[in-house]
Design a protein around this motif. Structure first.
Motif, PDB file in Angstrom:
ATOM      1  N   ASP A 211       0.817  -1.210   0.000  1.00 43.49           N
ATOM      2  CA  ASP A 211       0.000   0.000   0.000  1.00 43.49           C
ATOM      3  C   ASP A 211       0.856   1.268   0.000  1.00 43.49           C
ATOM      4  OD1 ASP A 211       1.073  -0.437   2.490  1.00 43.49           O
ATOM      5  OD2 ASP A 211      -0.755   0.051   3.615  1.00 43.49           O
ATOM      6  N   TYR A 212       2.053   1.159  -0.572  1.00 38.78           N
ATOM      7  CA  TYR A 212       2.923   2.349  -0.686  1.00 38.78           C
ATOM      8  C   TYR A 212       2.430   3.242  -1.818  1.00 38.78           C
ATOM      9  CZ  TYR A 212       6.439   0.491   2.517  1.00 38.78           C
ATOM     10  OH  TYR A 212       7.095   0.031   3.627  1.00 38.78           O
ATOM     11  N   ASP A 213       2.857   4.487  -1.780  1.00 35.89           N
ATOM     12  CA  ASP A 213       2.490   5.429  -2.827  1.00 35.89           C
ATOM     13  C   ASP A 213       3.424   5.241  -4.035  1.00 35.89           C
ATOM     14  OD1 ASP A 213       1.461   7.478  -4.259  1.00 35.89           O
ATOM     15  OD2 ASP A 213       2.488   9.069  -3.116  1.00 35.89           O
ATOM     16  N   THR A 214       3.303   4.099  -4.673  1.00 38.08           N
ATOM     17  CA  THR A 214       4.084   3.772  -5.879  1.00 38.08           C
ATOM     18  C   THR A 214       3.092   3.185  -6.879  1.00 38.08           C
ATOM     19  OG1 THR A 214       4.523   1.550  -5.060  1.00 38.08           O
ATOM     20  CG2 THR A 214       6.195   3.214  -4.557  1.00 38.08           C
ATOM     21  N   PRO A 215       3.438   3.112  -8.177  1.00 36.32           N
ATOM     22  CA  PRO A 215       2.439   2.682  -9.166  1.00 36.32           C
ATOM     23  C   PRO A 215       1.779   1.340  -8.832  1.00 36.32           C
ATOM     24  CG  PRO A 215       4.320   3.615 -10.294  1.00 36.32           C
ATOM     25  CD  PRO A 215       4.669   3.610  -8.831  1.00 36.32           C
ATOM     26  N   ASP A 216       2.521   0.351  -8.304  1.00 32.25           N
ATOM     27  CA  ASP A 216       1.856  -0.924  -7.972  1.00 32.25           C
ATOM     28  C   ASP A 216       1.758  -1.166  -6.469  1.00 32.25           C
ATOM     29  OD1 ASP A 216       4.317  -1.923  -7.114  1.00 32.25           O
ATOM     30  OD2 ASP A 216       4.696  -3.063  -8.933  1.00 32.25           O
ATOM     31  N   GLY A 217       2.065  -0.146  -5.673  1.00 34.06           N
ATOM     32  CA  GLY A 217       1.886  -0.239  -4.220  1.00 34.06           C
ATOM     33  C   GLY A 217       3.061  -0.866  -3.484  1.00 34.06           C
TER      34      GLY A 217
ATOM     35  N   CYS B  18       7.377  -1.389  -2.695  1.00 29.72           N
ATOM     36  CA  CYS B  18       8.568  -0.538  -2.588  1.00 29.72           C
ATOM     37  C   CYS B  18       9.444  -0.610  -3.836  1.00 29.72           C
ATOM     38  CB  CYS B  18       9.431  -1.003  -1.428  1.00 29.72           C
ATOM     39  SG  CYS B  18       8.792  -0.539   0.152  1.00 29.72           S
TER      40      CYS B  18
ATOM     41  N   SER C  73      10.074  -2.033  -8.676  1.00 31.04           N
ATOM     42  CA  SER C  73       9.252  -2.377  -7.519  1.00 31.04           C
ATOM     43  C   SER C  73       9.407  -3.867  -7.214  1.00 31.04           C
ATOM     44  CB  SER C  73       7.785  -2.060  -7.817  1.00 31.04           C
ATOM     45  OG  SER C  73       7.279  -3.010  -8.741  1.00 31.04           O
TER      46      SER C  73
ATOM     47  N   ARG D 153       3.847  -3.543   6.203  1.00 38.13           N
ATOM     48  CA  ARG D 153       5.070  -2.755   5.996  1.00 38.13           C
ATOM     49  C   ARG D 153       6.068  -3.037   7.112  1.00 38.13           C
ATOM     50  NH1 ARG D 153       3.658   3.467   4.336  1.00 38.13           N
ATOM     51  NH2 ARG D 153       2.161   3.032   2.704  1.00 38.13           N
TER      52      ARG D 153
ATOM     53  N   ALA E 244       9.426   4.242   0.691  1.00 36.53           N
ATOM     54  CA  ALA E 244       8.721   3.772  -0.510  1.00 36.53           C
ATOM     55  C   ALA E 244       9.677   3.635  -1.694  1.00 36.53           C
ATOM     56  CB  ALA E 244       7.588   4.747  -0.854  1.00 36.53           C
ATOM     57  N   ARG E 245      10.560   4.614  -1.866  1.00 44.47           N
ATOM     58  CA  ARG E 245      11.479   4.582  -3.016  1.00 44.47           C
ATOM     59  C   ARG E 245      12.892   4.926  -2.581  1.00 44.47           C
ATOM     60  NH1 ARG E 245       8.381   6.328  -7.946  1.00 44.47           N
ATOM     61  NH2 ARG E 245       6.312   6.712  -7.122  1.00 44.47           N
TER      62      ARG E 245
END
Ligand SMILES: NC(=O)c1ccc[n+]([C@@H]2O[C@H](COP(=O)([O-])OP(=O)(O)OC[C@H]3O[C@@H](n4cnc5c(N)ncnc54)[C@H](O)[C@@H]3O)[C@@H](O)[C@H]2O)c1
Length: 325
Positions: free
Chosen positions: A209-215, A217, A256, A279, A285-286
């Motif tokens: 559920d991270y703020d990345t395109p597929d959620g 890391c 990711s 998490r 996230a990145r």
């Protein structure tokens, strides 16, 4: 002659291989606490501990060492939080023994294996060398302390150093001779391959559920062969040019967790069983590096750090090592 501490480990053994290919002679100094004797494919060998200053100075004198590449360290983030004393003793005190042995024997050049862990939470991406250094774990702290010691030893004693801050090393020797074998294993690529071949029941995604395109890391993976090649450039620079520099080593592109899993499925032709977990504390996230500085100043260029080459070389090695294929 180059002294390679930790040369029986994953990255150190690849560095010995490339140094030999480029005409350098090497002597590995390793206590085999985490490494494998059979990964050292060439050169001289000394089994010894960084805690033993006499053994270090003895090896330097016996083999006529002119420069050092210092990989030997404990390198597990979780373990470092549980056993900080061991990490400070090994990575900081051990490193001081090495520097003392160098001063005693008149060796003034050292390339140090540092880590992206010196930066901590990213304030801006991609991460450049001027980014604030605020490590969030003991392991990263030990790397930063040793970098500061190097700075001081350069000023006071004339030590010439280059510190290479690696992002995520991955992949294996393209010729299939050596690769990654950590116990316990904590790195994503070998864990995913283990899950693909049934050596572990599944791979756990820590946070979807991270703020990345597929959620999941995103991390910067750099092929171990590209990493190793950077050490040759650093040694050349220490002989000729300015020193006391810090360089990131990453591919500059992030992948990711799900992309890594997809690449493993494509390369192996096998399904990777996946479980979604919570998490982990302190996982940004990145994390993506800018390696512009080393590209510009030392002419480094990653040539095999695309994800499928990383996976393909890792898979060939993994099957041979763990399935005898
Ligand atoms: N693998 C990565 O992705 C990564 C990322 C950033 C930084 N690094 C750094 O790169 C270096 C190499 O990493 P690696 O993945 O090859 O680790 P590794 O554990 O495979 O290799 C480390 C080697 O050092 C040896 N060693 C440890 N303590 C020693 C001591 N006191 N005396 C003598 N030998 C000792 C071990 O036996 C092992 O062979 C480490 O310094 C690590 O912190 C690795």
């Amino acid at each position: 002659m180059i002294l390679v501490t930790g040369g029986a480990g994953y990255i150190g053994s690849q560095c010995v291989k490339i140094l030999t290919e480029r005409g350098y002679r090497t002597v590995v100094f390793d206590n085999l606490s985490r490494g494998h004797r059979e990964m050292v494919l060439s050169g001289e060998w000394v089994q010894g501990d960084l805690g033993d200053g006499d053994a270090l100075a003895g090896a330097i004198r016996r083999y006529g060492v002119r420069a050092v590449v210092h990989f030997a360290a404990l390198a597990l983030v979780g373990e470092s939080e549980e056993r900080p004393h061991e990490y400070y003793m090994n990575n900081v005190r051990g490193g001081l023994h090495l520097l003392d042995a160098m001063l005693k024997t008149g060796v003034d050049r050292i390339v140090f294996s540092s880590s992206a862990a010196v930066y901590g939470e990213p304030a801006a991406l991609p991460i450049e060398e001027g980014h604030p250094t605020r490590p969030t774990n003991v392991y990263g702290g030990t790397k930063l302390i040793f970098e500061n010691i190097l700075r001081q030893y350069a000023r006071t004693y004339g030590i010439r150093f280059i510190s290479l801050r690696y992002f995520n090393a991955a992949g294996a020797d393209p010729e299939g001779a050596i690769g990654e074998d950590h116990a316990p294993e904590t790195h994503l690529v070998p864990l995913v391959l283990d899950a693909a071949m049934g050596r572990r029941p599944e791979i756990t995604i820590h946070g979807a559920d991270y703020d990345t395109p597929d959620g999941t890391c995103i991390r910067d993976y750099v092929h171990v062969r590209d990493l190793a090649a950077a050490h040759v450039l650093a040694l050349d620079r220490l002989e000729k040019g300015p020193c006391g520099e810090f360089y990131n080593l990453g591919s500059g592109s992030g992948f990711s967790v799900r992309e890594v899993i997809r690449s493993a499925e494509k390369v192996t032709g096998l399904k990777v069983p996946v479980k979604e977990g919570r998490r982990r504390a302190g996982d940004p996230a990145r994390l993506v590096a800018s390696s512009r500085k080393i590209e510009k100043e030392l002419g480094w260029k990653p040539v095999c750090s695309d994800l499928d080459t990383i996976m393909d070389t890792a898979w060939k090695w993994h099957r041979r090592r763990f399935e005898g294929k």
